[in-house]
Design an enzyme around this catalytic site. Sequence first.
Site, PDB file in Angstrom:
ATOM      1  N   THR A 120      32.597 -52.268  39.878  1.00 37.06           N
ATOM      2  CA  THR A 120      32.353 -51.896  41.268  1.00 37.06           C
ATOM      3  C   THR A 120      31.126 -51.055  41.402  1.00 37.06           C
ATOM      4  OG1 THR A 120      34.645 -51.834  41.673  1.00 37.06           O
ATOM      5  CG2 THR A 120      33.259 -50.742  43.260  1.00 37.06           C
TER       6      THR A 120
ATOM      7  N   GLU B  84      34.816 -41.672  37.333  1.00 37.38           N
ATOM      8  CA  GLU B  84      35.613 -40.606  37.957  1.00 37.38           C
ATOM      9  C   GLU B  84      36.641 -40.012  37.003  1.00 37.38           C
ATOM     10  OE1 GLU B  84      37.213 -42.697  41.238  1.00 37.38           O
ATOM     11  OE2 GLU B  84      35.511 -42.280  42.549  1.00 37.38           O
TER      12      GLU B  84
END
Lengths: 383, 383
Positions: free
Chosen positions: B179, B259
């Site tokens: 992504t 993340e």
Amino acid sequence: MSVTAAKGFQAAGIAAGIKENGNPDLALVVNTGPRRGAAGVFTSNRVKAAPVLWSEQVLKAGELTAVVLNSGGANACTGPKGFQDTHATAEKVAEVLNIGAGEVAVASTGLIGVLLPMDKLLPGVEKAAQELSEHGGEKAAIAIKTTDTVHKTSVVTQDGWTVGGMAKGAGMLAPGLATMLVVLTTDADLDSATLDKALRAATRTTFDRVDSDGCMSTNDTVLLLASGASGISPSYDAFAAAVRTVCDDLGQQLIRDAEGASKDIKVEVINAATEDDAVEVGRSIARNNLLKCAIHGEDPNWGRVLSAIGTTEAAFEPDRLNVAINGVWVCKNGSVGEDRANVDMRYREVHIVADLAAGAETATIWTNDLTADYVHENSAYSS
Amino acid sequence: MSVTAAKGFQAAGIAAGIKENGNPDLALVVNTGPRRGAAGVFTSNRVKAAPVLWSEQVLKAGELTAVVLNSGGANACTGPKGFQDTHATAEKVAEVLNIGAGEVAVASTGLIGVLLPMDKLLPGVEKAAQELSEHGGEKAAIAIKTTDTVHKTSVVTQDGWTVGGMAKGAGMLAPGLATMLVVLTTDADLDSATLDKALRAATRTTFDRVDSDGCMSTNDTVLLLASGASGISPSYDAFAAAVRTVCDDLGQQLIRDAEGASKDIKVEVINAATEDDAVEVGRSIARNNLLKCAIHGEDPNWGRVLSAIGTTEAAFEPDRLNVAINGVWVCKNGSVGEDRANVDMRYREVHIVADLAAGAETATIWTNDLTADYVHENSAYSS
């Protein structure tokens, strides 16, 4: 009550010393007859633990007299020695019960890649045999716990016959089967083919649709033993419904005790073209880490639901998809729907409905949220 | 340097007010020629954002003059209005640059299911056009960040021609593609078919093998624009290698900024029967939450690697599998290998080798560990 709720069964659960902390770790379940019918369903993981390979083999005859289960070690990825250990365990049970080893199923759970301490396990089998009792079901259920915080049992009784069972499982819960050991017993008087049919039908829509963390175990085992001791032969439909009820109840108990979870998430896929499509979409949603984090944060993040649906091969048109979270249709026709501020997510159970608008089939998958506690528990498990 | 390292490109990055915190959120990249060749690769998620649908369409001609990118909103799952907004954005770019809207690709990133604030975005396009510069590449790379902690750029220059690029991406990183938004530029003088071939070859073994969290985005976009401004036409092999180097570098930067991650995990599958087998096994390992938790805890839990391999359809025999973690063969022939205590896991990069012993093919998938920080960041993202 557990596995001794049905007539014709004895059980025991003891501390053999397999677990270093001294907790119960060995369970024995014995069918005292008159019949010895049995059926089993095992993990579809191609890396199968030694006890799975053994139990699949002995079940081919459709009969079992005893099941021995241990926690404290999965006996998976342990090579030829691991299989010898499983064989020796079955032989020991056969010896103390004066039966054949081919009548004994073995199930193990715990850490992968560690050999079992046979010097503790084999004396434990003798001790368990001495404690066999028609009231031992509860102790057996306790002895198969690993990271489970509670033991899991379920019983259905009707018209003079009973189906009861016990389960363990709290992590590595994923389809085909959910990771767990389950022993079901019944005193219904039925042949092995009927037991097998009812068990497969029940697990297909219960344990197989529990997907806590997407990780499929090497040890999943579900056994159904029938003693015939009630002398009653229920209709297939009544029996299958009872088996399904017990499996569903135990599956729900697994989800509610999943490692680190703070939410139980029911993913219901509706209006799918086929049941397979519904299951594929349900699993994709249930395994989406970003969504599972959002649910943990009580955030009705439907975009992550659509993103998960979009990775599947199921029949759907993106601009016809609808998603409800706890009864609020936050996504309509693939776009923004009702106000997400109306979604109440304070409670432990969260209900997601994904409407594929492509047919009339449906499936429900159960999962959990992804939490810091899950990370903590699973980053420290083997140490 | 970024997208303006190659001759024939201008770029800008500004704060249009799409992000409420006032950070840069709009980037513009313009090819000043002489050529306008372009190629693109997009998400394989079937739920595609409006800008993906638009850009796929305009790219069919094999030419692009400009790319406009915004952070602060993905414009995904936004229905017909979302597509109108993408169209209006391209029209605005066309107007200020005096070109056709069909020469403008659009890319968006941010939350799914939220309409973009067009009253801020369209004036932002005018402002960005005024700031276009041959030194604007860095600012453009900064303007496309979402949860990225750093901006990502890469440049390869050789023999008078250059391939440069920028990327964003920190969550929802998964195959087909990871992504992200990526814009690559080159001043090599090549036709669109060559650009397309080189880009697809590069993404197949770089971005497509970055799988941080198994979650596939609705917005993934990789564009390659060629100005021909160097006047040099390199060989296909030299050009493809340069594109692959830049993609690999940017893919590594994505993994290193994922993340909440504390470990970068290189999953190398060797001795597979086919490359597809190697990729399937690599992905299965890379997506196993239990393993990712174990790595976070610096626990060389090879049983979870075998458990993940066992869920695949790849060719292998369970008792011939070998696994090394950071150079120590902790699993040999499907069972206990060298002492796991010898595995040093103190460093950020972790290297897992899974030997299928079934052939000669190989593939490497990159992923991250699963951490409480990942859970925290993704349970609070939309609030």
